[in-house]
Design an enzyme around this catalytic site. Structure first.
Site, mmCIF file in Angstrom:
data_model
loop_
_atom_site.group_PDB
_atom_site.id
_atom_site.type_symbol
_atom_site.label_atom_id
_atom_site.label_comp_id
_atom_site.label_asym_id
_atom_site.label_seq_id
_atom_site.Cartn_x
_atom_site.Cartn_y
_atom_site.Cartn_z
ATOM 1 N N GLY A 29 0.799 -1.215 0.000
ATOM 2 C CA GLY A 29 0.000 0.000 0.000
ATOM 3 C C GLY A 29 0.833 1.266 0.000
ATOM 4 O O GLY A 29 2.019 1.270 -0.363
ATOM 5 N N CYS A 30 0.210 2.351 0.448
ATOM 6 C CA CYS A 30 0.756 3.686 0.227
ATOM 7 C C CYS A 30 2.018 4.011 1.029
ATOM 8 O O CYS A 30 2.727 4.958 0.691
ATOM 9 C CB CYS A 30 -0.314 4.729 0.534
ATOM 10 S SG CYS A 30 -1.692 4.726 -0.645
ATOM 11 N N HIS A 31 2.314 3.281 2.086
ATOM 12 C CA HIS A 31 3.530 3.580 2.856
ATOM 13 C C HIS A 31 4.769 2.935 2.262
ATOM 14 O O HIS A 31 5.888 3.185 2.711
ATOM 15 C CB HIS A 31 3.378 3.093 4.308
ATOM 16 C CG HIS A 31 3.239 1.603 4.437
ATOM 17 N ND1 HIS A 31 2.017 0.973 4.386
ATOM 18 C CD2 HIS A 31 4.162 0.609 4.598
ATOM 19 C CE1 HIS A 31 2.189 -0.329 4.519
ATOM 20 N NE2 HIS A 31 3.486 -0.578 4.640
ATOM 21 N N ALA A 32 4.597 2.092 1.235
ATOM 22 C CA ALA A 32 5.663 1.188 0.821
ATOM 23 C C ALA A 32 6.812 1.857 0.083
ATOM 24 O O ALA A 32 7.866 1.245 -0.081
ATOM 25 C CB ALA A 32 5.095 0.054 -0.023
ATOM 26 N N PHE A 79 2.591 6.824 4.579
ATOM 27 C CA PHE A 79 1.445 6.407 5.399
ATOM 28 C C PHE A 79 0.659 5.358 4.620
ATOM 29 O O PHE A 79 0.392 5.535 3.435
ATOM 30 C CB PHE A 79 0.515 7.586 5.688
ATOM 31 C CG PHE A 79 1.201 8.828 6.167
ATOM 32 C CD1 PHE A 79 1.934 8.821 7.349
ATOM 33 C CD2 PHE A 79 1.128 10.011 5.437
ATOM 34 C CE1 PHE A 79 2.568 9.971 7.793
ATOM 35 C CE2 PHE A 79 1.752 11.161 5.874
ATOM 36 C CZ PHE A 79 2.481 11.143 7.053
#
Length: 392
Positions: free
Chosen positions: A165-168, A376
């Site tokens: 997801g977006c924190h990666a 995040f």
């Protein structure tokens, strides 16, 4: 008796200096959509023009994103070729997978070729490959396929991250940092490639989060070359040094952001409290990361923040009393590309270093010495990386 100890061997295997970002590359699918036109396209192509009230609601969602334009792989022709993608929650996982397993490595290759060209060294010097994508789970994975597309060595050491997801984006840099600093001479190619076929769903009143995603997410890929002890004699020019990297999940945030792979693709949920959860906890991450350096003035830093949406950026900005210009590059990327999940922070990093040079700033970090990068994502998970800029 051996003449050398394990400790001596380990010291010889480690790099002397910190991991550095040596090059950055970015890529997008050729098709782009202006946000103002997207509601008409979305409701027309899914044959839901009769849902006028829902379309009006979707228009308001699109306006609130502050996005002007996004690049998307899915075109009208591609959607019409696969009618099961146009029917709400119809079984379509195989259809999505057939496209994703091919297109994710291809888009990743585009970004990687740009990073390798900027780096200026032969591909044979790449020792490790980290590939990250939210969608397209397959075996062997996109790491293997992209290594073949790029013509990398068959002995390149690969790491594949799926469904982070977006924190990666932060996760990839954190892993690359550890690899570079613990393997002397290592040169790590990182690739993040995100295509939203996996989360495309027709509009439906019962799935509001899905409509938010249709208004917010875009497609793109990024690549970096990471290595310690850059060899300036052969032309390696570091852009940023990575000083520290940390990951944590926010307490009591279960279910704030999550996704579930189903027969109908990836179904996700984004809780309305996400901006508040992030803003209430971000200062703790800053203090833990920057206390060792003696920094407590958040406006003395340059900022690279995952553009999860304007509400998150506004909440962080207000909580930390940040000057408007601190989020300027983040907001620019959100406006021009949308939220590209794990890819976005690399577009921001690229924009920051290029703008700093164009404006005659003394460092790659807008003239500031120190900076922070935040990711995040599901969990809620927070990635915090402390960066040190270098002279332009």
């Amino acid at each position: 008796m051996a003449s050398i100890s394990v400790d001596q061997i380990r010291k010889a295997q480690r790099a002397n200096g910190p991991a550095t970002v040596l090059a950055i590359g970015t890529a997008n699918p050729p098709t782009s959509f202006y946000q103002a036109d997207y509601p008409d396209f979305y409701f027309r192509v899914t044959k839901n023009q009769h849902m006028t009230e829902l379309k009006d609601k979707f228009k308001r969602i699109c306006e609130k994103t502050t996005i002007k334009k996004r690049h998307l792989y899915l075109t009208e022709d591609r959607l019409n070729q696969h009618p099961n993608l146009l029917e709400y929650m119809a079984p379509s996982l195989n259809t999505r997978q057939d496209m994703l397993v091919v297109e994710i490595p291809k888009l990743g290759k585009e970004a990687a070729m740009k990073a390798i060209k900027e780096w200026g060294q032969p591909k044979s010097r790449i020792t490790h490959l980290i590939f990250c994508s939210t969608n397209g789970v397959d075996m062997p994975g996109a790491d293997y396929e992209c290594a073949k597309l790029l013509g990398l060595s068959s002995s390149v050491k690969r790491v594949m991250l799926y469904q982070q997801g977006c924190h990666a984006g932060g996760s990839v840099l954190r892993i690359a940092k550890d690899l570079a600093e613990n393997n002397k001479g290592a040169r790590i190619l990182t690739i993040n490639s995100e295509i939203t076929i996996g989360i495309f769903h027709s509009p439906d009143e019962t799935y509001f989060d899905g409509m938010v995603g249709q208004a917010l997410f875009g497609d793109g890929a990024s690549a970096t070359i990471v290595g310690a002890d850059p060899d300036k004699e052969i032309g390696e020019r570091p852009v940023f040094e990575m000083v520290s990297a940390a990951q944590e999940f926010i307490p009591n945030s279960d279910g704030a952001v999550d996704g579930h792979l189903t027969e109908a693709g990836l179904v996700y949920h984004i809780h309305k409290d996400v901006p508040g959860l992030i803003s209430k906890n971000i200062e703790k991450s800053l203090v833990e990361a920057l206390n060792p350096i003696g920094i407590s003035d958040w406006n003395s830093l340059f900022w690279i923040v995952h553009p999860g949406g304007p509400a998150i950026l506004n909440a962080v900005e207000a909580k930390l009393h940040l000057k408007k210009e601190k989020m300027a590059d983040t907001r620019h990327v959100l406006s021009e590309y949308g939220n590209m999940s794990s890819v976005s922070i690399f577009f921001i990093m690229d924009k920051l270093r290029k703008r700093s040079l164009e404006e005659g700033k003394s460092t790659t970090g807008d003239g500031f010495e120190w900076g922070v990068l935040f990711g995040f994502g599901p969990g809620l998970t927070v990635e915090t990386i402390v960066l040190h800029s270098l002279a332009n």
